[in-house]
Enzyme design. Sequence first.
Site, PDB file in Angstrom:
ATOM      1  N   GLN A 241       1.229  69.923  55.867  1.00 21.85           N
ATOM      2  CA  GLN A 241       0.294  68.873  56.241  1.00 21.85           C
ATOM      3  C   GLN A 241      -1.042  69.065  55.523  1.00 21.85           C
ATOM      4  O   GLN A 241      -1.281  70.078  54.874  1.00 21.85           O
ATOM      5  CB  GLN A 241       0.062  68.906  57.751  1.00 21.85           C
ATOM      6  N   GLU A 322       3.255  79.275  65.618  1.00 27.71           N
ATOM      7  CA  GLU A 322       2.659  78.222  64.779  1.00 27.71           C
ATOM      8  C   GLU A 322       3.413  78.214  63.458  1.00 27.71           C
ATOM      9  O   GLU A 322       3.398  79.201  62.723  1.00 27.71           O
ATOM     10  CB  GLU A 322       1.171  78.482  64.560  1.00 27.71           C
ATOM     11  N   ASP A 349       9.298  78.582  63.399  1.00 29.77           N
ATOM     12  CA  ASP A 349       9.673  77.369  64.119  1.00 29.77           C
ATOM     13  C   ASP A 349       9.824  77.713  65.595  1.00 29.77           C
ATOM     14  O   ASP A 349      10.420  78.748  65.944  1.00 29.77           O
ATOM     15  CB  ASP A 349      10.985  76.821  63.569  1.00 29.77           C
ATOM     16  N   GLY A 350       9.301  76.862  66.472  1.00 27.26           N
ATOM     17  CA  GLY A 350       9.289  77.171  67.892  1.00 27.26           C
ATOM     18  C   GLY A 350      10.665  77.374  68.485  1.00 27.26           C
ATOM     19  O   GLY A 350      10.896  78.307  69.268  1.00 27.26           O
ATOM     20  N   ASP A 367       2.756  72.582  72.671  1.00 21.73           N
ATOM     21  CA  ASP A 367       1.587  71.858  72.155  1.00 21.73           C
ATOM     22  C   ASP A 367       1.754  71.590  70.666  1.00 21.73           C
ATOM     23  O   ASP A 367       0.826  71.746  69.884  1.00 21.73           O
ATOM     24  CB  ASP A 367       0.320  72.679  72.423  1.00 21.73           C
ATOM     25  N   PRO A 375       8.345  66.839  66.372  1.00 27.65           N
ATOM     26  CA  PRO A 375       9.563  67.572  66.000  1.00 27.65           C
ATOM     27  C   PRO A 375      10.633  67.361  67.070  1.00 27.65           C
ATOM     28  O   PRO A 375      10.561  67.959  68.142  1.00 27.65           O
ATOM     29  CB  PRO A 375       9.089  69.030  65.920  1.00 27.65           C
TER      30      PRO A 375
END
Length: 544
Positions: A241, A322, A349-350, A367, A375
Amino acid sequence: MDLQRALESGRLTKAELAVFVSGITSMGLEILAVRIVAPQFGSHIYTVGGLLTVFLAALSLGYWQGGKLAKTASNRQMTWILLATAVYIAVVIYASDMLLYYTATIPLGPRYAALPSIIILFGPPTYLLGFISPYAAELSAKEGVGEASGHVYALGTIGSILGAGATTYLLIPSFAIDEIGLLFGLILVGTALVLSLPRPSKAVAITLVVVTLVLFTASSSAALGLDPRGEVVHQTQTPHQQLEVIDNDNVRTMYLDGARHSARDLEDPDRHVFAYTRYFHLAMLLQDEPESVDRVLFIGGGGYTGPQDFEERYDVTIDVVEIDGEVTRAAETYFGLEQSDSLQAHEHDGRQFLYETDHTYDVIVLDAFKRDQVPFQLTTVEFMTLVDKRLSDDGVVLANVVSAPEGSASEFYRAQYATMDKVFGEVYSFKTSSTPAVQNVQVIATKDETRLSARDLEARNEAGHIETDLSKEIDNALEQPATDDVPVLRDDQAAVDALLDPMLGQQYVIEETESSGSVGETNSSSSDRTEEGYIRVPEIDTQR
């Protein structure tokens, strides 16, 4: 075979070189355009589709016009076309922010809002580059129209492949947008110089120098330009991003793809600038014994304001996942993040992190959602089942969902509620603004099937169950929403984009708390203040 021999020997004709470079530049600009336009209009399918449509239409028009004029083609003419394209790239570098801002005010439907800016910024240079291929085909030494055309378009396609790959995997992760634009402009200038050799005319030589100076001036001016949001402290393109850190008076804000994500009061670091971060403490209020909470997980870090607040207020160990390491590094530099034994950041990746971790968590905060970039793998029944497995017996999960609390723009919130309700014992939800606008809706689920009423929560709050006073937040509790008309989200059927679609064109409101100073120190009029004492700050409707 001719193409292979030419490439192996490295001896391309001037016309072939022009085609190859035009392919690199046109496709590189197309990839770069997504990063330029997305912060203003979002990166949803309508923005990407609009970019593809405009680029293909401009190239087609250039091919058509170039074919009509190709009988008079020459290397000199291609020199001027490349220089004209370089000049327009300088315009894109210097004026893209201003053009995006003003074209966003054109009264078009949300699906078409990005088209004017895309046409103005990228239509002309792509149209000019479209002339190169038919000109080169006319100048080709190949026998026959078919052979000449195939040779030229093969070279152009190879250039496009190189431009797309290099821009995606090398340039965007490593350089700022203005620097990449400058590089493309200089490549065009260098190619124009080669085409004009061995003896460029005086006019061409002067123009080459002038265009080069224009490119450098545009790049340096853009880097030093004023931003209406405040002073740009840090700006970079990450692999994921666009990341910006901007100071406006005493408030420092992290923008991700043009949207406000985290904020910090430089004079009062303990203040929750964005009111919704106070709601994270509801997860602790819902704990029967908050003092026994041992481990907390945040999926999504941003400026790490939430995790740092938890670290300060509770005796807990905090893991933060993160996916973008550049975001974590910016938080360390500009938002006071200090990793320690009690707060650890993980670049991951979460969902994958939850698969791999051996830890059990008492509180998990999701969050990682943005307004138009969700996602989907963090929304589904399968993911929530994984979360349930990683929660302790009295664990609580909180999802910070960007949606409207009611109306057509509430579909995503209601679908997320229905999905969490499928897995957990009880689900609660809280709006963060008294308006019906798109906002940060907090959806909280517990394993415990005993539902606490608003009165129960008020009693806990008054008894000092946790140190943070959440009376205003409890007042914003929502009734259980109707979910009959929305899907339960699943890995094989998580239509998140369709659920977000009704939010296009809707105002996005982020409530801010008042600073510790006097009311006069804020920039909001009295009409912008809510009964809860928050300051209502609409997110600039960049995504229309």
